[in-house]
Scaffold this active site. Structure first.
Site, short mmCIF file in Angstrom:
data_model
loop_
_atom_site.label_atom_id
_atom_site.label_comp_id
_atom_site.label_asym_id
_atom_site.label_seq_id
_atom_site.Cartn_x
_atom_site.Cartn_y
_atom_site.Cartn_z
N GLU A 1 27.14 -26.37 -8.49
CA GLU A 1 28.60 -26.57 -8.71
C GLU A 1 28.75 -28.29 -9.18
OE1 GLU A 1 30.73 -25.07 -5.37
OE2 GLU A 1 30.80 -23.20 -6.19
N ASP B 1 29.51 -15.52 -1.69
CA ASP B 1 30.26 -17.04 -1.42
C ASP B 1 31.40 -16.69 -0.33
OD1 ASP B 1 31.13 -19.66 -1.15
OD2 ASP B 1 31.97 -19.68 -3.19
N GLU C 1 38.73 -19.85 3.76
CA GLU C 1 38.83 -19.94 2.47
C GLU C 1 39.16 -18.60 1.78
OE1 GLU C 1 35.51 -21.61 0.31
OE2 GLU C 1 36.64 -21.48 -1.73
O1 GCW Z 1 33.17 -21.49 -1.40
C1 GCW Z 1 32.67 -22.49 -2.28
C2 GCW Z 1 34.05 -23.46 -2.22
C3 GCW Z 1 33.63 -24.89 -2.45
C4 GCW Z 1 32.44 -25.12 -1.78
C5 GCW Z 1 31.06 -24.47 -2.16
C6 GCW Z 1 30.17 -24.82 -1.12
C7 GCW Z 1 32.19 -27.51 -0.88
O2 GCW Z 1 34.91 -22.82 -3.11
O3 GCW Z 1 34.82 -25.49 -2.33
O4 GCW Z 1 32.15 -26.70 -1.88
O5 GCW Z 1 31.59 -22.93 -1.90
O6 GCW Z 1 29.68 -24.19 -0.32
O7 GCW Z 1 29.42 -25.76 -1.71
#
Ligand code: GCW
Length: 683
Positions: free
Chosen positions: A294, A373, A401
């Site tokens: 990311e 995720d 989240e």
């Molecule tokens: O779930 C996603 C999140 C990001 C996060 C990423 C990760 C810290 O939306 O905000 O970044 O995973 O785990 O690195």
């Protein structure tokens, strides 16, 4: 060391009353060491509140009645009285963090070989309350944590991020550590947090976000004193500080032309950085790294593997005994949705499985529990079974989240417990918990912040507590953990509340699943902040999170026969079970298969009817939760402010659940044209 006192902050699972049983007795604490001093201070504070007698004397904390009602002692301590001596002899070695607990001849005894064990033993007595002092003898019980490292990751930023704020995915106010770019002046709350975590069994905290921005990078250089200050607050409760670092630090901080892990100067830079950190924080835990993920920098930029990348950090930390938590969350976040061959679920295994056995001893590969995720429903990540020669830690997300953002009640222990018990190699093989405890332990993203209830939703405290307890012992029953938490949190009222709390919380994860994305499909959330429904919100984006719903059907074909081949990343029997349309568990059907709406589930209903039924049922369950909570109003069992906050949040949960129901049902009705067999209202 003084026991932290806070005003205006909810005490969570350590209200003063929880120390009543200990504080009203004569307690002898024997042994040397900083954590033994913490035990002494805790006992003294409890006595000052509940016993009236003064602490003091060599043994500390004793006073009041004749004869100790309780002995907490290191097994090698001088002057060990009977029956502690006998209990120590019978218990044998307790290990670095374990302890033995018994009651004999009217004395309750905790003995441990090492100070940390004594601290955990003290908190065990707190959990037991009066039961620890029941007249009958209690045989020797030995307790020790399953996993050596039980860690929380904070996604806290120092400088408020323009999009993500002070805490990325934080739903509990600001950071406990930083505010508006500065370390908080008063860190009492950090110590109180450490105390809560120790009582749940946590022993490591990564203090900053894995997305390391410019300000946070400087924790390795001119802001190192902030790490030291936070570590000093965590230390009295047996918690080590870890820091998330950026892979490009040698460039960003050191001014080097490269961060190539095979470059000698880069290696030297990291070694110097580690030396500096350890000079400031002798018990520093290590680095956490999100690389090539990311947008974070990583070894791919230099044509190097993640084993090469992790190795340079590992080599820098090894002389000091530190570890690298290297995250396996690596995937292409700039995918073309038209390209059906790329499957985000495959990415971690594709990248990391070939590197099995190539990581240094002190590298822990930190793997998210699912292949995508942190969705409310995912299969277990195949990486967990694919790297037998690598130390793996399993990463969970306590911060909600994707599970209601601490506005919805969603008790996550049942989900964690289910996935920890999952056996990737079939019934005869090891479980996910076995892999984690035999490897790098358990890690979770914290849900705590500077909110007066710590976690936004007061009931979300139970998730933080439960994570610690499951990391200590993954076999614990989620409902029993809930009881423990309730007994501590609501002293004197837990008996009256237990029924309500179980009714609301035990099934809340499944309820959440029912009114959100169906059958393992995931990601039908509003892009960006991820709260609330948006069925097609991620469908044509670069993130690789598609459901492929059209007028004929829905789901992702991840089979070997006709799809992305992801099922082949699992060992048998799961590679076959998931591949098979007939054998695939219903709750994961759309994760593995694309099916027509009329497909009949193992449970007997069609996919489309299941979508309607679960969405109606989920909302009804939320209404029932609300009604149940409302009944407590005026009961005197919960503090009115606490009651009001939960009631307010339940109203929002209801609104949101209805929104989910209506958007998901309407969307699938419009796409499929199939009416609800029960004729309920679909918009
Ligand atoms: O779930 C996603 C999140 C990001 C996060 C990423 C990760 C810290 O939306 O905000 O970044 O995973 O785990 O690195």
């Amino acid at each position: 060391m003084t026991v932290p006192q806070l005003t205006g902050v909810h005490p969570a699972w350590l209200p003063p009353e929880a120390f009543q049983a200990i504080g009203s007795r004569r307690v002898l604490v024997l042994g040397e060491g900083a954590l033994v001093d913490t035990v002494r201070e805790e006992v003294a504070a409890a006595r000052a509140r509940h016993g009236g007698g003064q602490g003091g004397g060599q043994a500390g904390g004793q006073g009041g009645r004749e004869g100790a009602g309780c002995v907490l002692a290191l097994s090698g301590a001088d002057g060990l009285p009977e029956p502690a001596r006998a209990v120590a002899a019978e218990a044998g070695p307790t290990g670095a963090e374990g302890y033995a607990l018994a009651r004999r001849d009217g004395v309750t005894v905790v003995v441990a070989d090492a100070p940390a064990g004594l601290l955990y033993g003290l908190f065990h007595l707190v959990r037991l309350g009066e039961a620890a002092f029941a007249p009958a003898d209690r045989p020797v019980e030995r307790h020790a944590p399953a996993a050596a490292r039980r860690m929380l990751d904070h996604w806290d930023n120092i400088a408020v991020h323009p999009v993500m704020g002070q805490v990325e995915r934080g739903y509990a106010g600001g950071s406990l550590f930083w505010r508006d770019g500065e370390l908080r002046e008063d860190l009492t709350r950090v110590r109180a947090y450490a105390r809560l975590l120790a009582a749940a069994g946590i022993n490591a905290v990564a203090i900053n976000n894995v997305n390391v921005h410019a300000t946070e990078a400087r924790l390795l250089t001119d802001r190192l004193d902030e790490v030291a200050a936070i570590a000093a607050e965590l230390r009295p409760y047996g918690i080590r500080a870890h820091v998330s670092v950026g892979f490009a630090s040698p460039v960003v901080l050191g001014g080097l032309p490269t961060a190539d892990p095979l470059d000698e100067e880069v290696r030297r830079w990291w070694a110097d950085a580690a030396d500096r950190v350890y000079a400031a924080v002798q018990d520093f835990g290590g680095f956490v790294v999100k690389a090539d993920s990311e947008g974070q920098p990583g070894p791919f930029a230099y044509g190097r593997s993640h084993a090469d990348g992790a190795d340079v950090l590992a080599a820098a930390l090894a002389p000091h005994g530190g570890v690298v938590h290297w995250r396996a969350f690596v995937y292409d976040h700039r995918q073309d949705w038209r390209d059906r061959s790329t499957d985000r679920a495959r990415a971690a295994c594709d990248h990391f499985a070939p590197l099995d056995g190539r990581f240094a001893e002190n590298v822990i590969l930190q793997v998210k529990h699912g292949p995508m995720d942190f969705q409310p429903r995912e299969p277990v990540s195949p990486v967990i079974a694919a790297m037998p020669a690598t130390k793996l830690a399993v990463e969970l997300q306590v911060t909600q989240e994707y599970t209601g953002q601490q506005r919805h009640v969603c008790y996550l222990a049942p989900m964690w417990s289910e996935l920890l018990a999952f056996r990737p190699w079939g019934e005869e093989g090891r479980s996910v918990a076995d892999v984690a405890v035999g490897g790098g332990g358990l890690v979770a993203v914290s849900n705590a912040g500077d909110d007066p209830y710590w976690t936004g939703h007061p009931l979300a405290q139970a998730n933080l507590y439960a994570f610690g307890r499951l990391a200590w012992d993954p076999r614990l029953d989620p409902a029993a953990i809930l009881d423990e938490w309730a007994d501590l949190t609501f002293p004197g009222a837990a008996d009256g509340l237990r029924g309500t709390l179980h009714a609301i919380m035990d099934g809340s994860w499944r309820t959440y699943e029912r009114y959100t994305a169906p059958l393992g499909v995931g990601f039908m959330v509003r892009p960006g902040h991820h709260y609330g429904p948006d069925v097609d919100g991620y469908e044509y984006t670069p993130w690789g999170t598609y459901h492929f719903a059209d007028r004929d059907g829905v789901g992702v074909d991840r089979t070997r026969a006709t799809g992305t081949g992801f099922t082949g990343q699992y060992p048998r029997p799961w590679s076959d079970v998931y591949e098979s349309l007939e054998r695939c568990p219903d709750e994961l059907l759309l994760f593995f298969h694309h099916v027509p709406y009329g497909h009949v589930l193992r449970g007997g209903s069609t996919v489309i009817q299941h979508i309607y039924d679960t969405h109606f049922a989920g909302v009804e369950e939320v209404s029932a939760m609300r009604a149940r909570w409302d009944k407590l109003d005026g009961s005197g069992l919960v503090d009115p402010a606490y009651h009001a906050r939960v009631a307010e949040l339940l109203a929002e949960q209801q609104r949101s659940a209805e929104e989910w129901r209506d958007q998901v049902n309407t969307n699938f009705f419009r796409k499929s044209g199939v009416p609800d067999a029960r004729g309920r209202r679909i918009h």
